[in-house]
Write an enzyme that holds these catalytic residues in place. Structure first.
Site, PDB file in Angstrom:
ATOM      1  CB  SER A 286      -0.885   0.029   1.253  1.00 44.83           C
ATOM      2  OG  SER A 286      -1.547   1.272   1.388  1.00 44.83           O
TER       3      SER A 286
ATOM      4  CE1 TYR B  60      -3.833  -1.598   5.858  1.00 38.84           C
ATOM      5  CE2 TYR B  60      -3.162   0.536   4.967  1.00 38.84           C
ATOM      6  CZ  TYR B  60      -3.582  -0.767   4.779  1.00 38.84           C
ATOM      7  OH  TYR B  60      -3.752  -1.243   3.504  1.00 38.84           O
TER       8      TYR B  60
END
Length: 251
Positions: A144, A157
């Protein structure tokens, strides 16, 4: 083995209900992928996902898999490779967590880290070893852009994805020349069930667009894929923003 267009004939999706994983499977089935393994926790959603791919003409099998149960990975994932070669493994599982809650709940924060990083390291190494043993195959790892630089809004995250990204890059270097191809995919904000209700970030994308980028990356044997491609330049700039200024940005 892969066909002339780079499409695998067999695919293992780790995270069998992942929207990106399923979009990728649908795209590859249209390109001649014939056998699909969906690895995930047994659930009606996993069963429905398998049925939807069978309707497209693929031989779809499910296998129980829990990212947090690392002690079971070698046995459960290794068994898949004993039933025939796997041309591509897509590591597509992960959790977003709840940053506001997780900051005050270390147990929940650790669960995010263990799922996204520790579980991925375990499953990734098991599959990489099996691919190397068979002498060919691709390991595609969904990272990501959140891992490029920790942001106040989602640093738990983001840090787990940063670890995953570094691991996958190193694994790719370790497997260079073995016949195994490792590709790291860095999507931006993806419109999906996981991000439902969140404010949409600029350059948002879809599971289908990520799947298309994965297919193209396989054909090109890319090592890193950004989705959309413009994020490569954006994140290059973001990485160099001075930290005092970065803290003031609305990110």
């Amino acid at each position: 083995m892969k066909d002339a267009f780079g499409a695998p004939q067999s695919l293992l999706v780790l995270g069998g209900t992942s929207e990106i994983g399923l979009a990728t499977a649908r795209r590859l089935i249209a390109r001649r992928t014939r056998v699909v393994w969906l690895a995930g926790r047994p659930s009606p959603a996993l069963t429905a996902a398998a049925d939807s791919l069978r309707a497209l003409g693929a031989d779809v099998r499910t296998v129980p898999f829990d990212a947090l149960d690392t002690e079971s990975h070698e046995e459960r994932l290794g068994k898949i490779f004993t039933e025939g070669d796997v041309d591509m493994v897509l590591l597509a599982f992960g959790v977003l967590g709840d940053q506001a809650r997780d900051e005050s709940d270390p147990v929940a924060a650790v669960r995010v880290a263990q799922t996204n990083y520790t579980g991925a390291v375990s499953a990734g190494l098991v599959c990489a070893g099996a691919l190397q043993a068979q002498g060919h195959g691709s390991l595609v790892v969904l990272s990501s852009v959140a891992g490029e630089r920790a942001r106040r809004a989602n640093f738990i995250y983001g840090s787990s994805k940063a670890g995953l990204d570094a691991f996958a890059q190193g694994l790719g270097d370790a497997l260079h020349g073995t016949g195994v191809h490792v590709m790291v995919v860095r999507p931006g904000f993806v419109r999906s069930k996981m991000t439902a209700g969140l404010a949409e970030a600029p350059l948002a994308t879809t599971p289908e667009a990520v799947a298309g980028a994965i297919e193209l990356g396989l054909r090109r044997r890319s090592e890193t894929v950004w989705v959309p491609g413009a994020l490569r330049l954006v994140m290059s700039a973001v990485r160099h923003v001075p930290r005092p200024l970065f803290r003031r940005l609305p990110v």
